[in-house]
Motif scaffolding. Structure first.
Motif, short mmCIF file in Angstrom:
data_model
loop_
_atom_site.label_atom_id
_atom_site.label_comp_id
_atom_site.label_asym_id
_atom_site.label_seq_id
_atom_site.Cartn_x
_atom_site.Cartn_y
_atom_site.Cartn_z
N ALA A 38 -11.86 111.90 155.03
CA ALA A 38 -11.53 111.27 153.75
C ALA A 38 -11.46 109.75 153.91
CB ALA A 38 -10.21 111.82 153.22
N TRP A 39 -10.91 109.27 155.04
CA TRP A 39 -10.83 107.82 155.29
C TRP A 39 -12.24 107.23 155.35
CZ3 TRP A 39 -12.74 104.32 158.67
CH2 TRP A 39 -12.17 103.04 158.63
N VAL A 40 -13.14 107.90 156.06
CA VAL A 40 -14.52 107.42 156.17
C VAL A 40 -15.16 107.37 154.79
CG1 VAL A 40 -16.83 108.04 157.03
CG2 VAL A 40 -14.86 108.14 158.57
N GLN A 41 -14.96 108.41 153.99
CA GLN A 41 -15.54 108.40 152.64
C GLN A 41 -15.03 107.21 151.82
OE1 GLN A 41 -14.61 112.48 151.30
NE2 GLN A 41 -16.81 112.71 151.02
N ARG A 42 -13.73 106.94 151.91
CA ARG A 42 -13.14 105.85 151.12
C ARG A 42 -13.56 104.47 151.63
NH1 ARG A 42 -8.57 108.81 152.04
NH2 ARG A 42 -7.80 107.22 153.45
N ASN A 43 -13.70 104.31 152.93
CA ASN A 43 -13.85 102.98 153.52
C ASN A 43 -15.25 102.63 154.04
OD1 ASN A 43 -10.96 101.84 153.58
ND2 ASN A 43 -10.74 103.94 154.34
N LEU A 44 -16.07 103.62 154.34
CA LEU A 44 -17.34 103.33 154.99
C LEU A 44 -18.58 103.82 154.24
CD1 LEU A 44 -16.33 104.10 158.68
CD2 LEU A 44 -16.37 101.90 157.53
N VAL A 45 -18.43 104.80 153.37
CA VAL A 45 -19.60 105.33 152.68
C VAL A 45 -20.06 104.32 151.63
CG1 VAL A 45 -20.47 107.15 151.17
CG2 VAL A 45 -18.99 107.73 153.09
N ILE A 46 -21.31 103.91 151.74
CA ILE A 46 -21.89 102.93 150.84
C ILE A 46 -22.62 103.64 149.70
CG2 ILE A 46 -23.63 101.12 150.64
CD1 ILE A 46 -22.96 100.44 153.57
N LYS A 49 -28.75 115.88 137.40
CA LYS A 49 -28.32 117.25 137.68
C LYS A 49 -27.72 117.29 139.08
CE LYS A 49 -29.89 121.97 137.96
NZ LYS A 49 -30.99 122.83 138.36
N LEU A 50 -26.52 117.83 139.18
CA LEU A 50 -25.81 117.91 140.46
C LEU A 50 -26.55 118.80 141.44
CD1 LEU A 50 -23.11 117.00 141.79
CD2 LEU A 50 -22.17 119.19 141.06
N HIS A 51 -26.78 118.30 142.66
CA HIS A 51 -27.41 119.10 143.71
C HIS A 51 -26.47 120.22 144.12
CE1 HIS A 51 -30.61 116.15 144.33
NE2 HIS A 51 -29.67 115.22 144.25
N VAL A 52 -27.02 121.34 144.52
CA VAL A 52 -26.22 122.50 144.89
C VAL A 52 -25.21 122.14 145.98
CG1 VAL A 52 -26.29 124.81 145.89
CG2 VAL A 52 -28.01 124.13 144.23
N GLU A 53 -25.66 121.41 147.01
CA GLU A 53 -24.78 121.10 148.14
C GLU A 53 -23.64 120.16 147.75
OE1 GLU A 53 -28.38 118.33 148.65
OE2 GLU A 53 -27.99 120.36 147.94
N CYS A 54 -23.80 119.45 146.64
CA CYS A 54 -22.76 118.52 146.21
C CYS A 54 -21.52 119.24 145.66
CB CYS A 54 -23.30 117.56 145.15
SG CYS A 54 -24.59 116.46 145.78
N SER A 55 -21.68 120.48 145.29
CA SER A 55 -20.55 121.23 144.76
C SER A 55 -19.78 121.97 145.85
CB SER A 55 -21.01 122.22 143.69
OG SER A 55 -21.90 123.17 144.27
N LEU A 56 -20.29 121.92 147.07
CA LEU A 56 -19.63 122.60 148.18
C LEU A 56 -18.60 121.70 148.82
CD1 LEU A 56 -22.82 124.12 149.83
CD2 LEU A 56 -21.25 125.25 148.26
N SER A 57 -17.55 122.29 149.34
CA SER A 57 -16.51 121.52 150.03
C SER A 57 -17.03 121.05 151.38
CB SER A 57 -15.27 122.37 150.24
OG SER A 57 -14.38 121.73 151.10
N PRO A 58 -16.89 119.76 151.71
CA PRO A 58 -17.35 119.27 153.01
C PRO A 58 -16.41 119.63 154.15
CG PRO A 58 -16.37 117.49 151.77
CD PRO A 58 -16.38 118.70 150.86
N TRP A 59 -15.28 120.25 153.84
CA TRP A 59 -14.27 120.52 154.87
C TRP A 59 -14.32 121.93 155.39
CZ3 TRP A 59 -12.49 118.07 150.24
CH2 TRP A 59 -12.46 116.71 150.36
N GLY A 60 -15.16 122.77 154.82
CA GLY A 60 -15.31 124.14 155.32
C GLY A 60 -14.16 125.06 155.06
#
Length: 107
Positions: free
Chosen positions: A76-84, A96-107
């Motif tokens: 979450a820190w990386v997403q907030r501070n480093l993702v451009i 249209k939202l990609h299928v993978e975008c609706s999945l949780s990245p945390w498993g």
């Protein structure tokens, strides 16, 4: 077995519309892959015998496929501070939202 990927210059659109340029001096770049499915096995002689190790080895265990609470906080820190750029949030290019975008990245 091998996996091949390539990198291209997307300075004009993937870096906040070209505001941030890729620093090619920081190469080599590292890639990671999500939802790449492969079943590992333990080598046994004679070739080509390969005994499936599903659920028996570390790489098939829950911990190897899910983030810990600490790792989730780091993510979450990386997403907030480093993702451009995040194409899941680029509704101008991808309405249209990609299928993978609706999945949780945390498993």
């Amino acid at each position: 077995m091998y996996l091949f990927s390539s990198i291209w210059n997307a300075d004009d659109w993937a870096t906040r519309g070209g505001l941030e340029k890729t620093d090619w001096k920081k190469a080599p770049f590292v890639s990671s892959y999500k939802d790449f499915s492969v079943d590992g096995c333990q080598w046994e002689d004679p070739y080509p015998a390969c005994v499936s190790t599903t659920t028996k080895k570390w790489w098939d265990q829950y911990q190897a496929w899910h983030l810990t609470d600490s790792q989730k906080k780091d993510f979450a820190w990386v997403q907030r501070n480093l993702v451009i750029y995040d194409y899941c949030k680029d509704t101008d290019r991808y309405p249209k939202l990609h299928v993978e975008c609706s999945l949780s990245p945390w498993g």
